[in-house]
Scaffold this active site. Structure first.
Site, PDB file in Angstrom:
ATOM      1  N   SER A 150      57.729 -12.283   2.302  1.00 49.99           N
ATOM      2  CA  SER A 150      58.516 -12.963   3.324  1.00 49.99           C
ATOM      3  C   SER A 150      59.517 -12.000   3.952  1.00 49.99           C
ATOM      4  O   SER A 150      59.131 -11.025   4.585  1.00 49.99           O
ATOM      5  CB  SER A 150      59.181 -14.204   2.713  1.00 49.99           C
ATOM      6  OG  SER A 150      59.686 -15.054   3.722  1.00 49.99           O
ATOM      7  N   ASP A 226      51.127 -22.548   4.135  1.00 50.51           N
ATOM      8  CA  ASP A 226      52.518 -22.103   4.142  1.00 50.51           C
ATOM      9  C   ASP A 226      53.269 -22.840   5.243  1.00 50.51           C
ATOM     10  O   ASP A 226      52.912 -22.742   6.422  1.00 50.51           O
ATOM     11  CB  ASP A 226      52.558 -20.589   4.398  1.00 50.51           C
ATOM     12  CG  ASP A 226      53.934 -19.983   4.193  1.00 50.51           C
ATOM     13  OD1 ASP A 226      54.933 -20.630   4.565  1.00 50.51           O
ATOM     14  OD2 ASP A 226      53.998 -18.857   3.684  1.00 50.51           O
ATOM     15  N   HIS A 259      54.036 -20.889   0.270  1.00 51.15           N
ATOM     16  CA  HIS A 259      54.941 -19.736   0.368  1.00 51.15           C
ATOM     17  C   HIS A 259      55.525 -19.345  -0.991  1.00 51.15           C
ATOM     18  O   HIS A 259      56.339 -18.435  -1.062  1.00 51.15           O
ATOM     19  CB  HIS A 259      56.078 -20.101   1.338  1.00 51.15           C
ATOM     20  CG  HIS A 259      56.818 -18.936   1.913  1.00 51.15           C
ATOM     21  ND1 HIS A 259      56.252 -18.062   2.819  1.00 51.15           N
ATOM     22  CD2 HIS A 259      58.100 -18.493   1.724  1.00 51.15           C
ATOM     23  CE1 HIS A 259      57.139 -17.155   3.180  1.00 51.15           C
ATOM     24  NE2 HIS A 259      58.270 -17.382   2.517  1.00 51.15           N
TER      25      HIS A 259
END
Length: 281
Positions: A150, A226, A259
Protein backbone atom coordinates in the site's frame (compact mmCIF):
# COMPACT_ATOMS: atom_id res chain seq x y z
CA UNK A 1 25.61 4.09 16.38
CA UNK A 2 23.99 2.81 19.57
CA UNK A 3 21.43 0.08 19.02
CA UNK A 4 19.11 -1.22 21.75
CA UNK A 5 17.74 -4.76 21.48
CA UNK A 6 14.06 -4.70 22.42
CA UNK A 7 13.44 -8.43 21.88
CA UNK A 8 15.14 -11.44 20.31
CA UNK A 9 13.47 -14.75 19.45
CA UNK A 10 14.50 -17.86 17.57
CA UNK A 11 12.41 -18.72 14.51
CA UNK A 12 13.03 -21.33 11.80
CA UNK A 13 16.62 -21.65 12.99
CA UNK A 14 17.28 -17.92 12.65
CA UNK A 15 16.70 -14.93 14.91
CA UNK A 16 13.86 -12.42 14.87
CA UNK A 17 14.90 -9.22 16.57
CA UNK A 18 13.27 -5.89 17.32
CA UNK A 19 15.63 -2.93 17.81
CA UNK A 20 15.47 0.72 18.79
CA UNK A 21 17.83 3.65 18.24
CA UNK A 22 17.77 7.43 18.27
CA UNK A 23 17.55 8.75 14.73
CA UNK A 24 19.52 11.81 13.69
CA UNK A 25 17.22 12.24 10.69
CA UNK A 26 13.87 12.22 12.49
CA UNK A 27 15.15 13.44 15.84
CA UNK A 28 13.14 10.69 17.52
CA UNK A 29 13.52 7.12 18.72
CA UNK A 30 12.91 4.70 15.83
CA UNK A 31 12.05 1.01 16.09
CA UNK A 32 12.56 -1.64 13.42
CA UNK A 33 12.69 -5.41 13.13
CA UNK A 34 15.28 -7.68 11.50
CA UNK A 35 15.06 -11.38 10.77
CA UNK A 36 18.45 -13.05 10.24
CA UNK A 37 18.16 -16.57 8.80
CA UNK A 38 20.37 -19.45 9.90
CA UNK A 39 23.85 -18.87 8.47
CA UNK A 40 25.96 -21.41 6.68
CA UNK A 41 29.45 -19.96 6.98
CA UNK A 42 30.57 -16.35 7.32
CA UNK A 43 29.51 -14.95 3.96
CA UNK A 44 27.25 -11.89 4.12
CA UNK A 45 23.61 -12.45 3.23
CA UNK A 46 21.27 -10.74 0.76
CA UNK A 47 18.89 -8.23 2.29
CA UNK A 48 15.19 -7.58 1.66
CA UNK A 49 13.63 -4.30 2.82
CA UNK A 50 9.90 -4.31 3.57
CA UNK A 51 7.95 -1.04 3.81
CA UNK A 52 4.57 -1.13 5.54
CA UNK A 53 1.34 0.72 4.85
CA UNK A 54 -0.87 3.29 6.53
CA UNK A 55 -1.36 2.97 10.31
CA UNK A 56 1.33 0.27 10.54
CA UNK A 57 4.54 -0.04 12.55
CA UNK A 58 7.34 -2.58 12.13
CA UNK A 59 5.14 -5.01 14.06
CA UNK A 60 2.42 -5.65 11.47
CA UNK A 61 4.51 -7.59 8.99
CA UNK A 62 6.74 -8.99 11.73
CA UNK A 63 3.76 -10.62 13.41
CA UNK A 64 1.48 -11.35 10.44
CA UNK A 65 3.60 -11.42 7.28
CA UNK A 66 4.58 -15.11 7.37
CA UNK A 67 7.97 -14.41 5.77
CA UNK A 68 10.37 -16.20 8.11
CA UNK A 69 10.15 -19.75 6.73
CA UNK A 70 10.87 -18.54 3.20
CA UNK A 71 13.67 -16.27 4.39
CA UNK A 72 15.21 -19.16 6.34
CA UNK A 73 15.02 -21.46 3.31
CA UNK A 74 16.35 -18.81 0.91
CA UNK A 75 18.96 -17.24 3.19
CA UNK A 76 17.46 -13.73 3.20
CA UNK A 77 17.73 -11.03 5.85
CA UNK A 78 14.37 -9.25 6.20
CA UNK A 79 14.25 -5.68 7.55
CA UNK A 80 10.98 -3.92 8.50
CA UNK A 81 11.24 -0.22 9.47
CA UNK A 82 8.50 1.92 10.99
CA UNK A 83 6.29 4.07 8.78
CA UNK A 84 6.82 7.46 10.46
CA UNK A 85 8.57 9.21 13.33
CA UNK A 86 6.84 8.94 16.70
CA UNK A 87 7.17 10.42 20.16
CA UNK A 88 6.51 13.48 22.26
CA UNK A 89 6.22 16.60 20.17
CA UNK A 90 5.94 14.84 16.80
CA UNK A 91 2.98 16.41 14.97
CA UNK A 92 0.20 14.24 13.63
CA UNK A 93 -2.86 14.94 11.55
CA UNK A 94 -4.66 17.95 13.06
CA UNK A 95 -7.95 16.06 12.92
CA UNK A 96 -6.50 12.75 14.03
CA UNK A 97 -7.08 11.02 10.68
CA UNK A 98 -5.30 7.76 9.92
CA UNK A 99 -3.96 8.75 6.50
CA UNK A 100 -1.60 11.57 7.46
CA UNK A 101 0.97 12.17 10.18
CA UNK A 102 1.75 9.43 12.68
CA UNK A 103 1.87 6.05 10.96
CA UNK A 104 1.58 7.73 7.56
CA UNK A 105 4.96 9.23 6.69
CA UNK A 106 4.69 8.29 2.98
CA UNK A 107 8.47 7.77 2.84
CA UNK A 108 9.26 11.39 1.97
CA UNK A 109 11.35 14.18 3.51
CA UNK A 110 8.77 16.80 4.44
CA UNK A 111 9.51 20.42 3.56
CA UNK A 112 6.43 22.01 5.14
CA UNK A 113 6.00 23.09 8.78
CA UNK A 114 5.41 21.63 11.27
CA UNK A 115 6.38 18.31 9.65
CA UNK A 116 9.79 19.16 8.16
CA UNK A 117 11.62 18.75 11.47
CA UNK A 118 10.73 15.08 12.06
CA UNK A 119 9.22 13.61 8.90
CA UNK A 120 12.43 12.66 7.10
CA UNK A 121 11.62 9.07 6.21
CA UNK A 122 13.29 9.21 2.78
CA UNK A 123 16.67 10.14 4.23
CA UNK A 124 16.16 7.72 7.10
CA UNK A 125 15.59 4.83 4.67
CA UNK A 126 18.16 5.74 2.04
CA UNK A 127 21.03 6.80 4.31
CA UNK A 128 20.72 6.37 8.07
CA UNK A 129 19.08 2.98 8.51
CA UNK A 130 21.14 1.24 5.78
CA UNK A 131 24.33 2.36 7.55
CA UNK A 132 22.98 1.03 10.84
CA UNK A 133 22.07 -2.32 9.29
CA UNK A 134 25.50 -2.58 7.65
CA UNK A 135 27.22 -1.92 10.97
CA UNK A 136 25.26 -4.43 13.05
CA UNK A 137 24.05 -7.26 10.79
CA UNK A 138 25.70 -9.68 8.32
CA UNK A 139 24.10 -8.07 5.26
CA UNK A 140 25.64 -7.82 1.80
CA UNK A 141 25.18 -4.21 0.58
CA UNK A 142 25.66 -5.35 -3.02
CA UNK A 143 22.59 -7.62 -2.83
CA UNK A 144 19.55 -5.65 -1.69
CA UNK A 145 15.92 -5.66 -2.75
CA UNK A 146 12.78 -3.87 -1.64
CA UNK A 147 9.07 -4.62 -1.38
CA UNK A 148 6.12 -3.08 0.40
CA UNK A 149 2.38 -2.85 0.89
CA UNK A 150 0.00 0.00 0.00
CA UNK A 151 1.75 3.21 1.14
CA UNK A 152 4.82 1.00 1.52
CA UNK A 153 4.33 -0.33 -1.99
CA UNK A 154 4.52 3.27 -3.18
CA UNK A 155 7.67 3.69 -1.08
CA UNK A 156 9.30 0.49 -2.31
CA UNK A 157 8.72 1.21 -6.00
CA UNK A 158 9.88 4.82 -5.72
CA UNK A 159 13.03 3.71 -3.90
CA UNK A 160 13.79 1.20 -6.65
CA UNK A 161 13.08 3.61 -9.49
CA UNK A 162 15.27 6.32 -7.96
CA UNK A 163 18.05 3.94 -6.86
CA UNK A 164 18.16 1.23 -9.55
CA UNK A 165 21.83 0.52 -8.87
CA UNK A 166 21.18 -0.22 -5.20
CA UNK A 167 18.33 -2.72 -5.56
CA UNK A 168 18.32 -5.91 -7.60
CA UNK A 169 14.58 -6.53 -7.23
CA UNK A 170 11.43 -4.59 -6.38
CA UNK A 171 7.85 -5.69 -5.83
CA UNK A 172 4.69 -4.53 -4.12
CA UNK A 173 1.40 -5.64 -2.65
CA UNK A 174 -1.47 -3.26 -3.50
CA UNK A 175 0.73 -0.20 -4.01
CA UNK A 176 -0.54 3.36 -4.21
CA UNK A 177 0.66 3.56 -7.81
CA UNK A 178 -0.04 7.22 -8.60
CA UNK A 179 -0.29 9.20 -5.34
CA UNK A 180 -0.54 12.52 -7.20
CA UNK A 181 -3.86 11.33 -8.62
CA UNK A 182 -5.60 9.77 -5.58
CA UNK A 183 -6.97 11.18 -2.30
CA UNK A 184 -4.47 9.49 0.03
CA UNK A 185 -1.54 10.79 -1.97
CA UNK A 186 -2.86 14.28 -2.66
CA UNK A 187 -3.41 14.81 1.06
CA UNK A 188 -0.01 13.42 2.06
CA UNK A 189 2.16 14.94 -0.66
CA UNK A 190 0.44 18.29 -0.34
CA UNK A 191 0.77 18.25 3.44
CA UNK A 192 4.42 17.21 3.49
CA UNK A 193 5.78 18.82 0.30
CA UNK A 194 3.50 21.79 -0.32
CA UNK A 195 1.35 22.84 -3.24
CA UNK A 196 3.96 22.63 -6.01
CA UNK A 197 2.97 19.43 -7.75
CA UNK A 198 6.25 19.31 -9.64
CA UNK A 199 7.89 18.41 -6.32
CA UNK A 200 5.50 15.51 -5.91
CA UNK A 201 6.72 13.72 -9.04
CA UNK A 202 9.84 12.37 -7.32
CA UNK A 203 7.53 10.42 -4.99
CA UNK A 204 4.99 9.18 -7.52
CA UNK A 205 5.66 5.83 -9.20
CA UNK A 206 3.74 6.60 -12.39
CA UNK A 207 5.24 10.09 -12.66
CA UNK A 208 8.77 8.74 -12.17
CA UNK A 209 8.28 6.28 -15.01
CA UNK A 210 6.80 9.02 -17.21
CA UNK A 211 9.86 11.15 -16.40
CA UNK A 212 12.31 8.43 -17.46
CA UNK A 213 13.05 6.38 -14.34
CA UNK A 214 13.62 2.71 -15.11
CA UNK A 215 14.02 -0.63 -13.34
CA UNK A 216 14.63 -4.04 -14.94
CA UNK A 217 11.30 -5.58 -13.94
CA UNK A 218 8.59 -5.16 -11.32
CA UNK A 219 6.18 -7.59 -9.64
CA UNK A 220 2.87 -6.26 -8.30
CA UNK A 221 -0.03 -8.15 -6.74
CA UNK A 222 -3.45 -6.62 -6.08
CA UNK A 223 -6.61 -8.23 -4.79
CA UNK A 224 -9.67 -7.76 -6.94
CA UNK A 225 -11.78 -7.51 -3.74
CA UNK A 226 -9.61 -4.74 -2.30
CA UNK A 227 -11.98 -1.91 -1.26
CA UNK A 228 -9.29 0.69 -2.07
CA UNK A 229 -8.50 -0.63 -5.54
CA UNK A 230 -10.48 1.75 -7.74
CA UNK A 231 -10.13 5.01 -5.79
CA UNK A 232 -6.74 4.88 -4.06
CA UNK A 233 -4.50 2.26 -5.69
CA UNK A 234 -5.15 2.67 -9.44
CA UNK A 235 -2.94 -0.21 -10.69
CA UNK A 236 -4.18 0.38 -14.24
CA UNK A 237 -2.22 3.67 -14.27
CA UNK A 238 0.97 1.78 -13.42
CA UNK A 239 0.17 -0.79 -16.09
CA UNK A 240 -0.31 1.95 -18.69
CA UNK A 241 2.88 3.79 -17.69
CA UNK A 242 4.98 0.62 -17.84
CA UNK A 243 3.52 -0.37 -21.22
CA UNK A 244 4.24 3.07 -22.68
CA UNK A 245 7.80 3.07 -21.31
CA UNK A 246 8.54 -0.55 -22.23
CA UNK A 247 9.21 -1.38 -18.59
CA UNK A 248 8.65 -5.04 -17.68
CA UNK A 249 5.76 -5.37 -15.20
CA UNK A 250 4.10 -8.50 -13.90
CA UNK A 251 0.74 -7.30 -12.55
CA UNK A 252 -1.36 -10.05 -10.99
CA UNK A 253 -4.98 -9.41 -10.02
CA UNK A 254 -5.72 -12.01 -7.38
CA UNK A 255 -9.40 -13.04 -7.27
CA UNK A 256 -11.19 -12.67 -3.95
CA UNK A 257 -8.33 -11.07 -2.02
CA UNK A 258 -8.65 -7.81 -0.07
CA UNK A 259 -6.13 -5.29 1.34
CA UNK A 260 -5.28 -7.18 4.53
CA UNK A 261 -2.36 -9.27 5.75
CA UNK A 262 -4.34 -12.36 4.80
CA UNK A 263 -3.66 -11.22 1.23
CA UNK A 264 -0.03 -10.25 1.86
CA UNK A 265 0.86 -13.46 3.68
CA UNK A 266 -0.75 -15.55 0.95
CA UNK A 267 1.71 -14.27 -1.66
CA UNK A 268 4.72 -13.37 0.50
CA UNK A 269 6.45 -16.64 -0.37
CA UNK A 270 6.03 -15.94 -4.10
CA UNK A 271 7.54 -12.49 -3.74
CA UNK A 272 10.49 -13.62 -1.66
CA UNK A 273 11.35 -16.39 -4.09
CA UNK A 274 11.10 -13.88 -6.94
CA UNK A 275 13.48 -11.59 -5.03
CA UNK A 276 15.87 -14.41 -4.17
CA UNK A 277 16.23 -15.40 -7.82
CA UNK A 278 17.43 -11.88 -8.64
CA UNK A 279 19.50 -11.40 -5.48
CA UNK A 280 21.45 -14.57 -6.13
CA UNK A 281 21.77 -14.26 -9.92
Amino acid sequence: MTLETVSLNQAHGGTQGVYKHHSRETGTPMTFSVYVPPRRGDAPLPLVWYLSGLTCTHANVTEKGEFRKACADLGLIFVAPDTSPRGDGVPGDPEGAYDFGLGAGFYVDATQPPFAKNYRMWSYLTTELPALIAAHFPADPARQSVLGHSMGGHGALTLALRHPQRFRAASAFAPIAAPSQVPWGVKALGGYLGDDRAAWRAHDVVALIEDGARFPDLLVDVGDADPFLALQLRPELLEQACATAGLALTLRRQPGYDHSYYFISSFMDDHLRWHAARLKA
